[in-house]
Design a protein around this motif. Structure first.
Motif, mmCIF file in Angstrom:
data_model
loop_
_atom_site.group_PDB
_atom_site.id
_atom_site.type_symbol
_atom_site.label_atom_id
_atom_site.label_comp_id
_atom_site.label_asym_id
_atom_site.label_seq_id
_atom_site.Cartn_x
_atom_site.Cartn_y
_atom_site.Cartn_z
ATOM 1 N N PRO A 99 0.818 -1.225 0.000
ATOM 2 C CA PRO A 99 0.000 0.000 0.000
ATOM 3 C C PRO A 99 0.848 1.270 0.000
ATOM 4 N N THR A 100 1.936 1.264 0.765
ATOM 5 C CA THR A 100 2.797 2.447 0.817
ATOM 6 C C THR A 100 3.487 2.671 -0.521
ATOM 7 N N ALA A 114 -5.081 8.667 2.127
ATOM 8 C CA ALA A 114 -3.808 7.983 2.316
ATOM 9 C C ALA A 114 -3.973 6.473 2.419
ATOM 10 N N ASN A 115 -5.110 6.027 2.952
ATOM 11 C CA ASN A 115 -5.331 4.585 3.123
ATOM 12 C C ASN A 115 -6.203 3.999 2.015
ATOM 13 N N TRP A 116 -6.370 4.721 0.908
ATOM 14 C CA TRP A 116 -7.268 4.273 -0.166
ATOM 15 C C TRP A 116 -6.892 2.896 -0.698
ATOM 16 N N LEU A 132 -4.946 0.637 0.556
ATOM 17 C CA LEU A 132 -4.999 -0.380 1.607
ATOM 18 C C LEU A 132 -6.406 -0.962 1.702
ATOM 19 N N GLU A 133 -7.415 -0.094 1.647
ATOM 20 C CA GLU A 133 -8.799 -0.564 1.702
ATOM 21 C C GLU A 133 -9.168 -1.359 0.452
ATOM 22 N N LYS A 137 -7.710 -4.814 0.934
ATOM 23 C CA LYS A 137 -8.439 -5.587 1.940
ATOM 24 C C LYS A 137 -9.754 -6.125 1.393
#
Length: 761
Positions: free
Chosen positions: A239-240, A262-264, A266-267, A270
Motif C-alpha cells: 500500500p505504501t 492515504a489509506n485508499w 490499503l482498503e 483488503k
C-alpha cells in the motif's frame, strides 16, 4: 444579470462546440469516451451527458447514412460500454459506488498504458505509434499443469488448456484462489508487458464488462522502477509503495489523484478489489531477486483476496522465486491467425496516421496491399525461418517495421539478420532520411554499441548508470582511434538511433535485451573471441544454473561457423546447448558448413541421448519417460512444463524421433516405443478424434482399464506386467495427467512416424 444572460445565450454555441469536439477526433465512438473524460477529469456533468448523447445519436445517424460510417460504428463497439447502462441510468448512478478521485485514478492509469510502444521499438520515420487497443492481439496462455477448475477428467481437451486468455482466469478468481496468483512466463519479446498494459487499459476505461469479469482496480508496477526501494533494509509495504510512488507518478498527469485518501489502496486490497501487476521479475539483478521474491510473497499472503500477476522470463522465475505462485502460465507463440490480425491492424494504423488520421478508401487499399505482401513473405513455404520469427510479437513488430521502411525488400531469414538490419535501419537509414549529420560512420557507431553490449553482458547488467556508461563509450572510441567526446556520441545514440534508451535517473539500457545480446554476439564474432563464451556454456545449457549467456551464444552460433563451439559444449556436457547451436545454424545452412556439421551429428546424438539411454538400460522407466518428454519439448524450442502443439509433432525432426524410438525398442526388447504404438494405433483404425477406436487403442496400450482412463500414477512401469505399447506415455504433456483427451496430439505424432518411415524408405 448580464452574466446570466450571456451564459444562457451561449448554450447553443457551447453545444455546437461540444459536438465538434466529439466528432472531430474520430466520430461517434469518441463521444462516450469524451463524456467520461469530462465527468472524471473536469467535473462537467452536463457536458458529459451531452457528449454521450451526441455520440450515441450520431452513431445511429451513421448507420442510416450507409457504409461510410462503418468505421465510426466499429470504434463505438471497440470502445465498449464505457458508460455502462447510460441509456437507462444517469452517469452519476454508474459511478455511485466510487469516489471521483478513484475514477480519476482509473482513467489516468488507463491513459498511462494507452500507447502501443513495445520495448525495442522507438519512433521511426513513417513509423507511427498506434494506440494499444488499435493493434492489440489477445495472447493465448498455456497452463503449465492441470489447474483448479480445469481438471483432467473434465471435457476440456489439451488444446483448450493451451488456448486460454487471461480473462478466463480473472473470471474465475473469486471462486478459485489459485487464480489470484498468476505467474506469466515467456522469453523476451513475447508481449508480457503489453498484456499487462492491455489489462490496465481495459479496467481503467471500464471495458472489462465485455469479458464478464467484476471491476478490479489495476495497478501496473514495473519492478525495475522500484528496485532501489526493494533493496532497502526496511522496504515499504505494497500500500505504501503504491500511494507514495505509483500514484505520485500518475499524479504528474492528473493532480486530482493527490486527493485520494492515504489509506485508499490499503482498503482496496483488503476488499479484494485490486489487480496488482508486477512486471519484469527477471529484470532485477540476480543477487536481489531472493529479497524481492520474499517481499512479493509477504504481500500476497497479507492481501490474499487481491489478484496478483507476476511476469518473468522462465529461467529467473524457476531459479530465483522462492515460493512459486499458485498458477503458472506460459505465453504461447503467435498463431498464423494472430499474426495476420496484428499485421493488418498495424498497417491500417500506419497508413491512417500517415494521412493525418483520415479514414479514407486509399488507407484501406494501401494497408491491405502492404499487409498482403508482408504476410505472403512470412507464409512462404520456401522460407520457414520467417514463420518462426513471426511467432514472437516483438520480432513480428520488427519485421513489420523493416518491411514498411522498404515494402519491396526481402525480409531477413534469421533473428541475427533481422537484428542487424534493424541496427542498420536505425544507425544509417534513419539519420540519412532526417538529414542528420553524425560525427561517426554508422559502422563505427555500431562498433561502439557492440563493445558496450559485451561489457554489460560480462558485468551481468541490463541497466547501467550513465556515469559508468560514458567511460565505456570513451574506451570504445579510443580503441577505434576516434577523438570525439563520448557524451556527445552517447546523446546521438540515444536521441537519434534509439538503440539505447534512458530510464529516468536509473541509467541507460538497450531498447530491448535482445539487442544487447545480439550486439555482444556480433562483437565476439568480429573480434574473434569465441573463447569468451566457453566458461558460460555449461551454465547456459537447459539444465544449467544461469541462462544469462544462452541467447548471446545462440546468436553467435547463427552468425559464424559454430563447429568448435559445439564441440566445446559437448566436451562440457552442455548437450542441449550444443544441439540448440546446431539447430540455430542449420536453419540456413551454408554449403561450406554442411560437411563439418554433419560430421558432428554422431557425437551430438550420443551425448544428447546419453541420459535417456542410461535410464532405459537400468530400467528406470518412469524417469526415462519424462526424459523422453524433456528431450522432445526442448527439440521444438519450448521449456519443460509446456505442452506440444499438433503442428509441432507433425513437423518433429525425423532423426530425433527415430533415435528416441530405437532406444525404447532396444531396451524394452521390442515391447515399447513410438513405432510399436503407431502399429497398434493403425490396427485400431488410426483414430484422429475421440471415438470408440481411440478407446480401443487406450485399452490395447494400457492407458484405459475397465472403461476408465488411468492417471499416470496408475501405469504399470513394469516390463513384464505392462501391456505392449504402454510407453512412452508422458510425452504429450510432461505432467501426471490422464491421456484421454490427447487424441489429436497422438495422431499427429503417429502420422509423423508414418511420414518419417516413408521418407527413410
Amino acid at each position: 444579470m448580464p452574466e446570466e444572460s450571456s451564459n444562457q445565450s451561449s448554450i447553443p454555441n457551447q453545444l455546437a462546440e461540444l459536438a465538434i469536439k466529439v466528432l472531430k477526433p474520430g466520430g461517434a465512438g469518441v463521444g462516450g469516451a469524451y463524456g467520461l473524460w469530462l465527468l472524471v477529469m473536469e467535473h462537467k456533468t452536463a457536458e458529459a451527458i451531452a457528449a454521450t448523447l451526441i455520440g450515441v445519436c450520431f452513431s445511429y445517424g451513421g448507420n442510416l447514412l450507409g457504409e461510410i460510417h462503418k468505421g465510426n460504428q466499429r470504434r463505438l463497439e471497440q470502445t465498449g460500454k464505457v458508460i455502462d447502462g447510460s441509456i437507462d441510468h444517469t452517469i452519476e448512478q454508474v459511478f455511485a459506488k466510487a469516489t471521483r478521485a478513484e475514477d480519476a485514478y482509473l482513467i489516468t492509469q488507463a491513459l498511462d498504458c494507452r500507447d502501443y510502444k513495445p520495448e525495442g521499438m522507438g519512433a521511426r520515420d513513417r513509423i507511427f505509434m498506434p494506440q494499444l487497443q488499435e493493434v492489440f492481439v489477445p495472447l493465448e496462455l498455456d497452463a503449465s499443469a492441470i489447474t483448479p477448475g480445469l481438471q483432467p477428467h473434465s471435457r476440456h481437451t489439451i488444446a483448450a488448456l493451451q488456448e486460454l486468455k487471461i480473462w478466463d482466469f480473472l473470471k474465475r478468481a473469486n471462486q478459485q484462489p489459485a487464480y489470484r496468483q498468476l505467474a506469466i512466463v515467456a522469453w523476451g519479446g513475447f508481449g508480457k508487458t503489453t498484456l499487462l498494459k492491455h489489462l490496465a487499459f481495459m479496467y481503467g476505461t471500464r471495458q472489462h464488462g465485455a469479458f464478464k469479469v467484476p471491476l478490479l482496480i489495476p495497478v501496473l508496477l514495473p519492478l525495475r522502477s522500484y528496485r532501489s526501494l526493494f533493496t532497502q533494509e526496511n522496504p515499504p509495504d505494497l500500500p505504501t509503495l503504491v500511494m507514495q510512488h505509483h500514484v505520485t507518478q500518475l499524479a504528474e498527469m492528473n493532480p486530482r489523484l493527490k486527493r485520494l485518501p492515504a489509506n485508499w489502496f490499503l482498503e482496496v486490497l483488503k476488499k479484494g478489489d485490486a489487480l496488482v501487476m508486477l512486471d519484469g521479475f527477471d529484470e532485477i539483478p540476480e543477487s536481489e531477486r531472493p529479497a524481492l521474491s520474499r517481499w512479493i510473497t509477504t504481500q500476497m499472503r497479507r492481501f490474499d483476496r487481491a489478484v496478483f500477476i507476476l511476469t518473468s522470463r522462465p529461467s529467473a522465475y524457476k531459479e530465483d522465486f522462492a515460493e512459486p505462485l499458485r498458477t503458472k502460465l506460459w505465453v504461447r507463440p503467435l498463431k498464423p491467425s494472430q499474426q495476420e490480425a496484428f499485421v493488418r491492424q498495424w498497417y491500417r494504423c500506419q497508413e491512417r496516421l500517415d494521412r493525418g488520421g483520415r479514414d479514407t478508401p486509399e488507407v484501406d487499399r494501401e494497408a491491405t496491399r502492404n499487409a498482403d505482401n508482408l504476410l505472403s513473405q512470412i507464409r512462404n513455404v520456401d522460407r520457414p525461418e520467417l514463420a518462426d520469427l513471426a511467432k514472437n510479437p516483438l520480432l513480428l513488430n520488427l519485421l513489420a517495421t523493416y518491411h514498411r521502411s522498404d515494402p519491396g525488400v526481402e525480409l531477413p531469414r534469421q533473428r541475427a539478420e533481422l537484428y542487424q538490419d534493424i541496427c542498420t535501419l536505425q544507425l544509417r537509414k534513419r539519420p540519412a532520411a532526417r538529414n542528420i549529420e553524425l560525427s561517426l560512420a554508422w559502422e563505427d557507431r555500431q562498433n561502439v554499441l557492440q563493445a558496450v553490449a559485451l561489457t554489460m553482458m560480462q558485468r551481468t547488467l541490463k541497466l547501467i548508470p550513465e556515469a559508468d556508461l560514458v567511460p565505456l563509450v570513451a574506451q570504445a572510441l579510443k580503441a577505434q582511434g576516434h577523438s570525439i567526446a563520448p557524451e556527445a556520441l552517447l546523446k546521438q545514440l540515444i536521441d537519434v538511433s534509439e538503440l539505447m534508451v534512458r530510464q529516468g535517473l536509473e541509467g541507460c539500457e538497450f531498447a530491448h535485451l535482445s539487442f544487447q545480446e545480439f550486439l555482444a554476439a556480433k562483437q565476439i564474432k568480429d573480434s574473434r573471441q569465441e573463447g569468451l563464451l566457453y566458461p558460460h556454456l555449461q551454465a547456459a545449457s537447459t539444465n544449467g544454473t544461469d541462462p544469462w549467456w544462452r541467447q548471446t551464444i545462440l546468436l553467435y552460433a547463427a552468425q559464424t561457423d559454430p563447429t568448435r563451439l559445439i564441440q566445446e559444449a559437448i566436451k562440457q556436457d552442455a548437450n542441449d546447448l550444443a544441439y540448440a547451436c546446431y539447430q540455430e545454424t542449420r536453419r540456413t545452412l551454408k554449403p561450406e558448413l554442411q560437411t563439418t556439421l554433419q560430421a558432428l551429428k554422431p557425437a551430438l546424438k550420443a551425448s544428447r541421448y546419453a541420459t535417456l539411454e542410461n535410464l532405459l538400460k537400468t530400467q528406470q522407466w518412469r524417469k526415462a519417460d519424462y526424459e523422453t518428454y524433456r528431450l522432445m519439448i526442448t527439440t521444438v524450442g519450448k521449456e519443460e512444463g509446456q505442452w506440444f502443439d499438433p503442428e509441432e509433432l507433425e513437423n518433429f525432426p525425423c532423426d530425433d524421433l527415430r533415435t528416441l524410438d530405437q532406444l525404447w525398442v532396444k531396451y524394452s526388447h521390442g515391447k515399447w516405443g513410438f513405432s510399436v504404438q503407431k502399429r497398434i494405433w493403425q490396427e485400431c483404425g488410426s483414430p484422429k478424434e475421440y471415438n470408440a477406436d481411440w478407446e480401443r487403442f487406450g485399452d490395447r496400450v494400457g492407458w484405459r482399464k475397465d472403461g476408465d482412463w488411468l492417471s499416470y500414477d496408475d501405469y504399470t512401469f513394469d516390463l513384464v506386467k505392462s501391456p505392449v505399447g504402454e510407453f512412452p506415455g508422458g510425452w504429450f504433456s510432461g505432467v501426471d495427467a490422464p491421456i484421454r483427451n490427447t487424441t489429436g496430439e497422438f495422431s499427429s505424432l503417429a502420422q509423423r512416424l508414418v511420414n518419417c518411415s516413408t521418407s527413410q524408405s
